[in-house]
Design a protein around this motif. Structure first.
Motif, PDB file in Angstrom:
ATOM      1  N   ARG A 148      63.543  13.173  51.635  1.00 51.91           N
ATOM      2  CA  ARG A 148      65.006  13.134  51.663  1.00 51.91           C
ATOM      3  C   ARG A 148      65.529  11.860  51.007  1.00 51.91           C
ATOM      4  N   THR A 209      72.817  13.126  56.628  1.00 49.35           N
ATOM      5  CA  THR A 209      72.243  13.924  57.727  1.00 49.35           C
ATOM      6  C   THR A 209      73.110  13.806  58.978  1.00 49.35           C
ATOM      7  N   GLU A 236      66.727  19.961  57.642  1.00 48.53           N
ATOM      8  CA  GLU A 236      67.192  18.846  58.477  1.00 48.53           C
ATOM      9  C   GLU A 236      68.517  19.147  59.172  1.00 48.53           C
ATOM     10  N   THR A 237      69.291  20.096  58.654  1.00 50.06           N
ATOM     11  CA  THR A 237      70.601  20.388  59.247  1.00 50.06           C
ATOM     12  C   THR A 237      70.732  21.846  59.686  1.00 50.06           C
TER      13      THR A 237
END
Length: 289
Positions: A148, A209, A236-237
């Motif tokens: 990321r 994030t 991640e979301t």
């Protein structure tokens, strides 16, 4: 550098692999009973075993990457976001594919494309990258965090943001509404990141994030519903709560938002008391595994 066949299929794949739980038991990070229970948990909630371990804080991202490297007989790469990369390298893997699949192209040499990836089981994506570019894909294991960081910096030109405060991303094309939301939420002690449309919101999503997303419904470039899909597409979301804000607040629209998967719905004009209550509920939900 490791070698492989086109599309990422390698001779190593034919060899028997240790189970990830077995590797962690050997390292003393899990007990056999604990590993079995966590495997059952991962199946029940529909998340990968390693992801569950990392999310629960039972292993670090680095420990997970090292174990996956052992399991899939790959090498580990670290801190590669600090390196320089040729711009044309990023044409091989579109940013959407990099974000959705948590991977990052590292180098092309002698017909081989080295790719950092957090999930080496994602064979379909690796195969597609190899086929689309006529290259042999060589997978390297990296932590989700390192990938990321690299995507944020090298694809989007943004430093990854870190903070101990709960972070809220507000995506709204109406400057007055966007500023008002940022002011009210900042007063409540949240860190607020804003974007004026879905495209800018996507960049902020990768870089920050957030713990919560508040998005307008009708926006240029990418509307609220399409932006919701972008939020859900990122590992991640994928479980980050999203609140939809709309000026055309009908009962049918509110029902449609909930059916889509939005955590909550707020009509314009937004009332401060309503905003604070809904945001607190959403933030509290995001801390539940």
């Amino acid at each position: 550098m490791a070698t492989g066949n086109p599309g990422g299929a390698t001779d190593r794949a034919a060899l028997p692999r240790k189970r990830l739980g077995e590797i962690f038991v050997e390292k003393g990070l899990l007990t056999s009973v604990g590993a079995e229970r966590l495997v059952d948990l991962s199946k029940r909630i529909g998340k990968r075993f390693g992801t569950v371990l990392e999310d629960l804080g039972l292993v670090t991202g680095e420990e997970l990457a090292e174990a996956l490297a052992v399991q899939y007989r790959c090498k580990v790469v670290k801190e590669f976001h600090r390196l320089r990369f040729a711009p044309d390298l990023f044409t091989l893997v579109p940013v959407e594919a990099a974000v959705e699949n948590t991977l990052f192209p590292l180098k092309v040499e002698s017909g081989k494309l080295a790719v950092a990836i957090s999930d080496p089981t994602n064979v379909r994506v690796i195969s597609n990258i190899g086929a689309n570019n006529g290259l042999v894909v060589v997978p390297f294991i990296a932590t989700r965090r390192d990938i990321r960081r690299a995507i944020s910096l090298h694809y989007l030109g943004r430093q990854e943001q870190t903070s101990e405060l709960k972070r809220i991303l507000v995506v709204e094309d109406d400057k007055r509404v966007r500023t008002s939301l940022a002011t009210l939420l900042g007063r409540e002690g949240y860190e607020v990141v804003t974007a004026e449309d879905g495209m800018e919101g996507f960049r902020e999503l990768v870089a920050s994030t957030p713990d919560l997303v508040i998005t307008g419904k009708d926006m240029p470039k990418i509307g609220g519903y399409a932006f919701f899909d972008a939020v859900r597409s990122m590992p991640e979301t994928a479980r980050t709560p999203v609140i939809l804000v709309s000026a055309t607040a009908t009962a049918e629209e509110e029902a449609g938002a909930f059916e889509k998967g939005f955590f909550d719905f707020m009509p314009k004009p937004i009332k401060e008391a309503t905003l604070c209550v809904k945001v607190r509920r959403a933030i509290a939900s995001s801390s539940i595994v």
